[in-house]
Enzyme design. Structure first.
Site, mmCIF file in Angstrom:
data_model
loop_
_atom_site.group_PDB
_atom_site.id
_atom_site.type_symbol
_atom_site.label_atom_id
_atom_site.label_comp_id
_atom_site.label_asym_id
_atom_site.label_seq_id
_atom_site.Cartn_x
_atom_site.Cartn_y
_atom_site.Cartn_z
ATOM 1 N NE ARG A 1 -10.103 -3.092 -2.703
ATOM 2 C CZ ARG A 1 -9.555 -2.388 -1.700
ATOM 3 N NH1 ARG A 1 -8.356 -2.694 -1.241
ATOM 4 N NH2 ARG A 1 -10.199 -1.364 -1.178
ATOM 5 C CG PHE B 1 -2.029 0.947 1.184
ATOM 6 C CD1 PHE B 1 -3.228 0.611 0.581
ATOM 7 C CD2 PHE B 1 -1.900 2.216 1.734
ATOM 8 C CE1 PHE B 1 -4.281 1.516 0.519
ATOM 9 C CE2 PHE B 1 -2.947 3.132 1.669
ATOM 10 C CZ PHE B 1 -4.135 2.778 1.067
ATOM 11 C CG ASP C 1 -0.230 -2.218 6.917
ATOM 12 O OD1 ASP C 1 -1.349 -2.557 7.350
ATOM 13 O OD2 ASP C 1 -0.015 -1.112 6.385
ATOM 14 C CE1 TYR D 1 -9.528 3.023 6.403
ATOM 15 C CE2 TYR D 1 -8.490 4.162 8.244
ATOM 16 C CZ TYR D 1 -8.449 3.719 6.932
ATOM 17 O OH TYR D 1 -7.350 3.977 6.162
ATOM 18 C CE LYS D 2 -8.107 0.100 4.693
ATOM 19 N NZ LYS D 2 -6.672 0.063 4.456
#
Ligand SMILES: *Cc1c(COP(=O)(O)O)cnc(C)c1O
Length: 414
Positions: free
Chosen positions: A373, A127, A199, A224-225
């Site tokens: 995705r 990322f 991560d 938040y995911k």
């Protein structure tokens, strides 16, 4: 063999031991939300808890709340709840800041602990913010002190050498969902004297994680995911207990001080995980995150993983069967054991197809240049959701409705 029917999916739902969790989330009936890997859904209890925090804790008790309502301990209390989801014993995780900021703290600490070693190894598909943070550190302290070495995923282990300070990887690839072997890579890094930072943005709440068991040094991740903590929820950072006395992060704010309320002019770091805090926590956001972690505490991660694999397998099977010859190519690992809780397909019309799906109330997302995705979140996604999502996709492909001009307009966020 024919792919499952809608009735087969309904039958799977009726036997699903996680099915009741869906009632704890606010989700419109017709919405099929396959983007919990970008922004998790709102738990119903969060609204009431936040209202209470605003009216009573902030509204009435004001400054007293730091003690009376335990605001001061939110980063460690919430951190310990996250620890339970990522295979960490208590006292090694704090909720704080953003993932990017926590990457900065960890990379800086690792470089300091690894005197003389300057290389940070990561992969090209990581990322970008993780890579940007390392580039920022290089700009700050110089290329003679910090060098980012990007390799392809298969070359990570062979790239680790005596000059490697830190191997910094995202366990579940955000584009493809491919899972790295945390245990093997951590062992290989340690064998060369390197530290590791994992991560966990696409791992926490998505797959079982065993940080302590794998002897991991550092980890970061966001709230938040899959954790459903709300937009911009606090992130987290894990530091293995054995490093706590010697890992010094440079953002030495007062909340990382051994005794912040002494107001001393000298910074003395806490010798606990609190040394990875910086300034005042975002209290309301912490409270929202804690509500969703209390839901997670009731969920059996083994059951979550099992259902996640089944939902992803079902999605792949239905797309490949019912949308055969429409140009979709699976870019996620086919073997569920090697895949996180998402499925990605490439398609040259990926962007407009994603937009047409969103218009049909099937929310996934698009990642440039050509990736569709779909995240699968077993606490609030059913088998029949998967069936209905593919059914709407079949319709979009058959009618080519994605060709409409309105589906080709790009917003700032894809
Ligand atoms: C989502 C995500 C981030 C987000 O970082 P923030 O600083 O919280 O915006 C970082 N790393 C990975 C791998 C991600 O998936």
């Amino acid at each position: 063999m024919a792919s499952p029917t809608r009735n087969d999916c309904l039958a799977l739902d009726s036997r699903d031991q996680l099915a009741d969790f869906r009632n704890q989330f606010q989700l419109a009936d017709d919405l099929i939300y396959l983007d919990g890997n970008s922004l998790g859904v709102l738990p119903r209890a969060t609204k009431a808890r936040l209202l209470d925090a605003v009216e009573i804790e902030w509204g009435q008790d004001l400054i007293k709340s730091w003690n009376k309502h335990g605001w001061m301990h939110l980063p460690t209390r919430v951190g310990d709840k996250i620890a339970g989801l990522i295979g960490a014993k208590a006292g090694q995780v704090v909720a704080a800041d953003s993932t990017s900021i926590n990457v900065y703290k960890v990379v800086s600490s690792a470089l300091k602990m690894q005197k003389g070693r300057i290389k940070i190894i990561s992969d090209q598909g990581n990322f970008p913010t993780d890579l940007y943070m390392v580039q920022g550190i290089t700009n700050q302290i110089g290329r003679d002190k910090c060098q980012l070495n990007l390799v392809s995923p298969d070359d990570v282990i062979s790239a680790i050498d005596d000059d490697t300070a830190l191997v910094m990887l995202t366990q579940v690839d955000f584009r493809t969902g491919r899972i790295y072997d945390m245990d093997a890579i951590t062992k290989a890094a340690h064998a060369k004297g390197a530290l590791v930072c994992w991560d966990l943005c696409h791992s926490a709440g998505a797959i079982p994680v065993l940080l302590d068991e794998c002897n991991v040094d550092f980890a970061v991740g966001c709230g938040y995911k899959y954790l459903n903590g709300g937009p911009g929820a606090p992130a987290f950072v894990y530091v293995a207990k054995r490093h706590l006395a010697k890992a010094f992060q440079p953002l030495s704010g007062w909340h990382g001080h051994a005794s912040p309320f002494d107001f001393s002019t000298e910074f003395t770091p806490a010798n606990t995980i609190e040394s990875f805090l910086c300034g005042t926590p975002s209290v309301l956001a912490m409270i929202a995150l804690e509500v969703s972690l209390d839901i997670w505490a009731e969920a059996d991660m083994t059951a979550v993983r099992k259902k996640s694999m089944a939902l992803c397998d079902l999605f792949i099977e239905l797309v490949e069967d019912r949308c055969a010859n429409h140009g979709f190519e699976l870019i996620s690992p086919r073997d569920a054991n090697l895949r996180g809780s998402q499925v990605s397909f490439s398609h040259s019309d990926g962007f407009p197809i994603t937009q047409a799906l969103i218009a049909a109330n099937v929310v996934g997302d698009f990642r440039a240049p050509n990736v569709l995705r779909f995240g699968f979140t077993p606490l609030y996604t059913s088998y029949v959701d998967v069936w209905d999502a593919v059914d709407r996709l079949v319709n979009i492909m058959a009618t080519k409705s994605y060709d409409a001009p309105e589906f080709n307009v790009r917003g700032a966020v894809t």
